[in-house]
Design a protein around this motif. Structure first.
Motif, PDB file in Angstrom:
ATOM      1  N   HIS A 166       2.537   2.085  -3.124  1.00  0.00           N
ATOM      2  CA  HIS A 166       1.558   2.330  -4.198  1.00  0.00           C
ATOM      3  C   HIS A 166       1.420   1.175  -5.183  1.00  0.00           C
ATOM      4  O   HIS A 166       1.024   1.372  -6.320  1.00  0.00           O
ATOM      5  N   TYR A 172     -10.605   0.627  -1.344  1.00  0.00           N
ATOM      6  CA  TYR A 172      -9.674   1.692  -1.695  1.00  0.00           C
ATOM      7  C   TYR A 172      -8.761   1.239  -2.838  1.00  0.00           C
ATOM      8  O   TYR A 172      -8.564   1.973  -3.811  1.00  0.00           O
ATOM      9  N   CYS A 173      -8.215   0.043  -2.722  1.00  0.00           N
ATOM     10  CA  CYS A 173      -7.321  -0.463  -3.770  1.00  0.00           C
ATOM     11  C   CYS A 173      -8.059  -0.611  -5.091  1.00  0.00           C
ATOM     12  O   CYS A 173      -7.517  -0.256  -6.144  1.00  0.00           O
ATOM     13  N   ALA A 205     -10.550   1.133  -6.104  1.00  0.00           N
ATOM     14  CA  ALA A 205     -10.720   2.489  -6.644  1.00  0.00           C
ATOM     15  C   ALA A 205      -9.426   2.983  -7.280  1.00  0.00           C
ATOM     16  O   ALA A 205      -9.442   3.537  -8.383  1.00  0.00           O
ATOM     17  N   ARG A 206      -8.317   2.774  -6.603  1.00  0.00           N
ATOM     18  CA  ARG A 206      -7.025   3.219  -7.138  1.00  0.00           C
ATOM     19  C   ARG A 206      -6.656   2.478  -8.423  1.00  0.00           C
ATOM     20  O   ARG A 206      -5.955   3.014  -9.278  1.00  0.00           O
ATOM     21  N   LEU A 207      -7.137   1.247  -8.547  1.00  0.00           N
ATOM     22  CA  LEU A 207      -6.865   0.458  -9.743  1.00  0.00           C
ATOM     23  C   LEU A 207      -7.876   0.709 -10.861  1.00  0.00           C
ATOM     24  O   LEU A 207      -7.799   0.114 -11.924  1.00  0.00           O
ATOM     25  N   GLY A 208      -8.832   1.602 -10.603  1.00  0.00           N
ATOM     26  CA  GLY A 208      -9.790   1.990 -11.635  1.00  0.00           C
ATOM     27  C   GLY A 208     -11.012   1.093 -11.745  1.00  0.00           C
ATOM     28  O   GLY A 208     -11.770   1.216 -12.698  1.00  0.00           O
ATOM     29  N   GLN A 266      -3.974  -5.196  -2.725  1.00  0.00           N
ATOM     30  CA  GLN A 266      -5.321  -5.765  -2.792  1.00  0.00           C
ATOM     31  C   GLN A 266      -5.279  -7.274  -2.537  1.00  0.00           C
ATOM     32  O   GLN A 266      -6.109  -7.808  -1.804  1.00  0.00           O
ATOM     33  N   TYR A 277      -0.910  -1.119  -5.648  1.00  0.00           N
ATOM     34  CA  TYR A 277      -2.263  -1.407  -5.192  1.00  0.00           C
ATOM     35  C   TYR A 277      -2.747  -2.800  -5.578  1.00  0.00           C
ATOM     36  O   TYR A 277      -3.552  -3.387  -4.851  1.00  0.00           O
ATOM     37  N   ARG A 286     -14.134   0.945 -10.439  1.00  0.00           N
ATOM     38  CA  ARG A 286     -15.133   1.695  -9.666  1.00  0.00           C
ATOM     39  C   ARG A 286     -16.283   0.809  -9.171  1.00  0.00           C
ATOM     40  O   ARG A 286     -16.661   0.909  -8.001  1.00  0.00           O
ATOM     41  N   PHE A 342       0.835  -1.196   0.000  1.00  0.00           N
ATOM     42  CA  PHE A 342       0.000   0.000   0.000  1.00  0.00           C
ATOM     43  C   PHE A 342       0.872   1.250   0.000  1.00  0.00           C
ATOM     44  O   PHE A 342       0.670   2.161  -0.812  1.00  0.00           O
ATOM     45  N   ALA A 393     -14.996  -1.189  -6.229  1.00  0.00           N
ATOM     46  CA  ALA A 393     -14.724  -0.274  -5.109  1.00  0.00           C
ATOM     47  C   ALA A 393     -16.033   0.086  -4.410  1.00  0.00           C
ATOM     48  O   ALA A 393     -16.125   0.044  -3.176  1.00  0.00           O
TER      49      ALA A 393
END
Length: 149
Positions: free
Chosen positions: A52, A107-108, A110-113, A58, A54, A115, A49, A118
């Motif tokens: 970065h 969160y991960c 979301a960071r990985l796209g 995850q 992710y 949606r 984490f 997430a």
């Protein structure tokens, strides 16, 4: 494997920012030696984490979630877990790790796209933790706010 102190297993992983290669090697070694140790998995999650990574974070959060579900004697599939299955707002080890892992997965994602995933994780976290002690609803609201911008 005989019982080993997880701090000994993770020796060398303390300096993720200043010595990331040494830390990564220590994490990999600990995961190889004790892949089922929840403390090792949690440390690996935190390392990935904070660096970065992710996708790797995850994966580790999923292991933490699985372990916490076993400790709580609840469904292995997070989508089947209901608020009454445990006191998810409690300070105790297993409910806390379960909720932290569920929010981390959101969160991960979301960071990985991803949606939709997430939102699914964070919505479920908000349902299990109506006090929002673990921030699932807060993160979800920020995802929604980002859409409105």
């Amino acid at each position: 494997m005989p019982p080993t102190d997880f701090q000994t297993l993770l020796s060398g992983a303390e300096a993720a920012r200043t010595r990331p290669l040494e830390s990564a090697a220590a994490i990999a070694r600990a995961l190889e030696i004790a892949p089922d140790d929840p403390d090792v998995r949690l440390a690996a999650y935190r390392f990935y984490f904070y660096t970065h990574d992710y996708a790797s974070a995850q994966d580790q959060a999923a292991h933490v979630l699985t372990h916490a579900a076993r400790r709580l004697n609840i469904a292995a599939d997070w989508r089947e877990v209901r608020a009454g299955d445990a006191d998810f707002s409690a300070m105790e080890f297993a409910p806390g790790h379960y909720m932290q892992a569920l929010v981390a997965l959101g969160y991960c994602a979301a960071r990985l796209g991803d949606r939709p995933l997430a939102e699914a994780y964070l919505t479920h976290a908000a349902t299990l933790d109506p006090t929002d002690r673990f921030g699932g609803a807060w993160l979800l609201s920020h995802l929604d706010a980002a859409d409105e911008d």
